[in-house]
Design a protein around this motif. Structure first.
Motif, PDB file in Angstrom:
ATOM      1  N   THR A 369      44.261  40.763  25.542  1.00 32.92           N
ATOM      2  CA  THR A 369      44.905  41.767  26.206  1.00 32.92           C
ATOM      3  C   THR A 369      44.214  42.633  27.000  1.00 32.92           C
ATOM      4  O   THR A 369      42.875  42.769  26.764  1.00 32.92           O
ATOM      5  N   ILE A 370      44.761  43.219  27.886  1.00 32.34           N
ATOM      6  CA  ILE A 370      44.050  44.360  28.917  1.00 32.34           C
ATOM      7  C   ILE A 370      44.805  45.678  28.800  1.00 32.34           C
ATOM      8  O   ILE A 370      45.853  45.746  28.603  1.00 32.34           O
ATOM      9  N   SER A 371      44.027  46.742  29.244  1.00 29.98           N
ATOM     10  CA  SER A 371      44.604  48.075  29.243  1.00 29.98           C
ATOM     11  C   SER A 371      44.144  48.511  30.836  1.00 29.98           C
ATOM     12  O   SER A 371      43.373  47.925  31.380  1.00 29.98           O
ATOM     13  N   LYS A 552      44.394  37.397  38.446  1.00 30.40           N
ATOM     14  CA  LYS A 552      43.319  38.030  39.155  1.00 30.40           C
ATOM     15  C   LYS A 552      43.122  39.220  38.471  1.00 30.40           C
ATOM     16  O   LYS A 552      41.799  39.623  38.535  1.00 30.40           O
ATOM     17  N   LEU A 553      43.985  39.873  37.789  1.00 33.34           N
ATOM     18  CA  LEU A 553      43.789  41.146  37.108  1.00 33.34           C
ATOM     19  C   LEU A 553      42.824  40.967  35.709  1.00 33.34           C
ATOM     20  O   LEU A 553      41.967  41.784  35.539  1.00 33.34           O
ATOM     21  N   LYS A 557      36.636  42.520  37.229  1.00 28.47           N
ATOM     22  CA  LYS A 557      35.646  43.272  36.374  1.00 28.47           C
ATOM     23  C   LYS A 557      36.133  44.571  36.105  1.00 28.47           C
ATOM     24  O   LYS A 557      37.113  45.136  36.666  1.00 28.47           O
ATOM     25  N   THR A 558      35.868  45.131  34.823  1.00 24.51           N
ATOM     26  CA  THR A 558      36.365  46.265  34.422  1.00 24.51           C
ATOM     27  C   THR A 558      36.280  47.275  35.287  1.00 24.51           C
ATOM     28  O   THR A 558      35.242  47.499  36.013  1.00 24.51           O
ATOM     29  N   ASN A 559      37.326  48.192  35.804  1.00 26.14           N
ATOM     30  CA  ASN A 559      37.232  49.190  36.812  1.00 26.14           C
ATOM     31  C   ASN A 559      37.133  48.866  37.986  1.00 26.14           C
ATOM     32  O   ASN A 559      37.291  49.811  38.901  1.00 26.14           O
ATOM     33  N   GLU A 560      37.249  47.550  38.354  1.00 21.40           N
ATOM     34  CA  GLU A 560      37.539  47.161  39.588  1.00 21.40           C
ATOM     35  C   GLU A 560      38.804  47.239  40.168  1.00 21.40           C
ATOM     36  O   GLU A 560      39.939  47.340  39.397  1.00 21.40           O
ATOM     37  N   LEU A 572      47.967  49.606  43.798  1.00 19.35           N
ATOM     38  CA  LEU A 572      46.478  49.496  43.437  1.00 19.35           C
ATOM     39  C   LEU A 572      46.562  49.285  41.811  1.00 19.35           C
ATOM     40  O   LEU A 572      47.522  49.784  41.162  1.00 19.35           O
ATOM     41  N   LEU A 573      45.842  48.304  41.533  1.00 16.96           N
ATOM     42  CA  LEU A 573      45.700  48.004  40.008  1.00 16.96           C
ATOM     43  C   LEU A 573      44.164  47.931  39.628  1.00 16.96           C
ATOM     44  O   LEU A 573      43.225  47.915  40.600  1.00 16.96           O
TER      45      LEU A 573
END
Length: 617
Positions: A369-371, A552-553, A557-560, A572-573
């Motif tokens: 999972t991602i946040s 893609k998300l 990279k983190t914070n990209e 924007l994501l």
């Protein structure tokens, strides 16, 4: 419809939905009545008091106005149901209105409960200052576009400035009283942590305590505060001096207090039945029927028996209800605490735990999972786009007449709900549910006229007024042709530039995602923070699942920062953190499984279906 005036609602869900009718539903009515800005209490003839509650007077005019207001709102609800059924091709002829006698009972109880609160202000040491009222008035001025506009608006409805201001003072005082009562019994840190551990996975997806604490605390305090308010009014009514001189009102009052179900000193009255009846009437597609009333009576009796049986088991287990709660609220507190006790004390065998683990291994695996955040702006028609739509509507207006109106509507109208019906909005359209520009145009037009183009937020309307209701000016038979503006490429490019400028600020560290999401000055249609998002789930704010965008998300990279343009808008994501997949081990999830089995056991013992118990809000 394209012309409905929609308003969003927020529903607060309690930590546990134990059994129906757990709380006194009179509270809903009190809050609703309190929020009625143009409170009839300040409009009627104050000299003719039909009820006095601890020196607070209820006048006949006040009572009649509230009854009529309630009747009008319920009639609009019924008409909306009829229209919806007609659109589905279903028969609506059997839908009946709630009898006026019940509406009078309901209104009287609301007014009495309201005055019980107002008369408690001194005992609770609650006051409202002039500066607080003035601040609230300033908010109304701003909403109306200035004080002059505000004064014109209230005077057009027959209200003076002083009457309105006095109403606001009363409204704010009631809010303070409610807040004061609710604050008497706030949940503490230990209660929050116990609730979190109990429903950590069932409701919060295993998210950290600090992340879910604000939502959990709000839900628990809302539940407890509502019960506190209900019990406070119950006790205040027991001590109150209620003087009723009018025979008709006395009869209504006696009916309100007549017993529907009673056992061991606990009871439901007709007031509670009326509350449930009106709640069902406005929230379901059903109308009124004597059969429904009888079913509700039986439900009250059955639930009272169930509540009392659960309370006996709770007492045997050493559980005590909070001393502030009385009546049904006391039973409700016993039920909730006993439910929690069943979950917490359940001790399945090691083999039962292992069997559950082996049967649901995939469920206990840690998913990938991602946040992150999503910020974006929907494409909206510009003034140029509206001007193009106006020109098209003007061209149609030149050729449309009564005979070809239906055909023109089918050909040109962009309202999907009515175009296929020749633009018809129904035999009895409730104008109060439509955008004000549309309603005003119908009111100003004569029967048989075709008027327009009329501009609204949706575009331009050409309106055919086919009939009006002589008894109700808010009801008419109308058809319309809606011409919506087409969003131009120029408009879309302007939105994309606006969002890309924000991206530049983020890259330059001039602003953070957190500030954009939380602060009102960043006015974007989409401002979402998400967590525990899996690849197969829709990205919040974007809409339906988009596998390509999700991939893609997740790969970013983190914070990209990713740009995404769709047919609806520009976004924007970013991904702020990621949890990798991890296969579960039995020892690591034993307690989670125990709680899960405990919830199932508690549901069974309490006579609930598994999907009827919701933890969290």
């Amino acid at each position: 419809m394209g012309i409905r005036n929609h308003k969003g609602t927020i529903r607060i869900v309690s930590i546990i939905l134990i059994v129906g009718f757990a709380l006194s539903m009179l509270i809903t009515g009190i809050i609703s009545l309190k929020n009625n800005v143009l409170d009839a209490k300040k409009h009627g003839d104050k000299t003719q008091a039909i009820v006095t509650v601890n020196k607070e007077k209820i006048t006949r005019d006040e009572f009649n106005l509230e009854v009529e207001s309630l009747k009008e709102n319920l009639r609009a609800s019924l008409q909306q149901k009829q229209q919806q059924l007609a659109q589905m091709g279903a028969d609506s002829s059997n839908l009946k209105e709630i009898p006026e006698e019940i509406l009078k009972e309901y209104t009287l109880q609301l007014l009495i409960n309201k005055d019980l609160l107002l008369s408690s202000a001194k005992d609770l040491n609650v006051k409202i200052s002039g500066s607080e009222v003035d601040k609230k008035m300033q908010e109304y001025y701003a909403q109306a576009g200035g004080k002059n506009n505000f004064l014109m608006a209230i005077r057009s409805r027959g209200y003076s400035f002083d009457k309105f201001k006095e109403t606001i003072k009363e409204q704010e005082l009631i809010q303070k009283i409610q807040d004061k009562i609710a604050s008497i019994s706030k949940v503490d840190e230990s209660e929050l942590k116990k609730a979190y551990e109990r429903y950590k996975y069932a409701s919060f997806g295993g998210r950290p305590y600090e992340e879910v604490k604000p939502r959990l605390e709000q839900a628990l305090n809302n539940e407890k505060g509502t019960m506190m308010l209900s019990s406070y009014i119950f006790k205040a009514r027991e001590k109150a001096k209620i003087d009723i001189k009018d025979p008709e009102i006395k009869k209504l009052y006696d009916q309100i207090n007549s017993v529907v179900a009673e056992k061991d000193g606990y009871k439901y009255t007709k007031a509670s039945l009326n509350e449930q009846l009106l709640s069902d009437y406005t929230s379901t597609p059903d109308g009124y029927s004597e059969e429904k009333v009888q079913k509700l009576r039986e439900s009250f009796k059955q639930n009272l028996d169930k509540f009392i049986a659960i309370a006996a088991k709770a007492k045997a287990a050493g559980i005590k209800a909070d001393k502030e709660f009385v009546g049904i609220d006391e039973l409700s507190d016993y039920s909730k605490k006993y439910y929690d006790y069943l979950v917490d004390s359940y001790k399945p065998s090691e083999q039962a735990l292992l069997d559950r683990f082996n049967s649901r291994r995939d469920k206990y695996n840690q998913k990938n999972t991602i946040s992150g955040y999503v910020v974006g702006q929907d494409y909206k028609a510009s003034s140029k786009d509206f001007e193009s739509a106006k020109k098209q509507a003007e061209e149609i207006m030149k050729t449309v007449n009564k005979e070809n109106f239906a055909a023109k509507a089918e050909q040109f109208s962009k309202d999907p709900g009515s175009a296929k019906n020749g633009g018809s909005l129904g035999e009895s359209t409730d104008l109060s549910k439509l955008v004000p520009e549309f309603a005003q145009a119908v009111n100003n037009a004569k029967v048989g006229e075709i008027v327009g183009p009329v501009k609204s937020e949706y575009g331009y309307h050409i309106i055919y007024v086919q009939g009006k209701n002589a008894q109700n000016p808010n009801v008419a038979k109308v058809s319309h042709i809606l011409i919506t503006p087409t969003i131009s490429e120029e408009t879309k490019k302007a939105v994309a530039k606006q969002v890309q400028d924000l991206k530049a600020e983020l890259l330059a560290n001039k602003v953070t995602w957190d500030k954009i999401e939380k602060q009102d000055k960043y006015k974007y249609d989409t401002k979402e923070q998400f967590s525990d998002l899996t690849k197969d789930q829709p990205i919040p704010g974007i809409g339906k699942a988009n596998p390509e965008l999700s991939n893609k998300l997740f790969a970013a990279k983190t914070n990209e920062i990713l740009d995404y343009g769709s047919n609806e808008g520009y976004f924007l994501l970013t991904k702020t953190s990621e949890i990798p997949f991890k296969e579960a081990k039995f020892e690591d999830v034993k307690e989670r499984i125990r709680v899960e089995l405990g919830i199932e056991y508690a549901n069974k013992e309490m006579g609930l279906k598994d999907d009827n118990t919701q933890a969290g809000a």
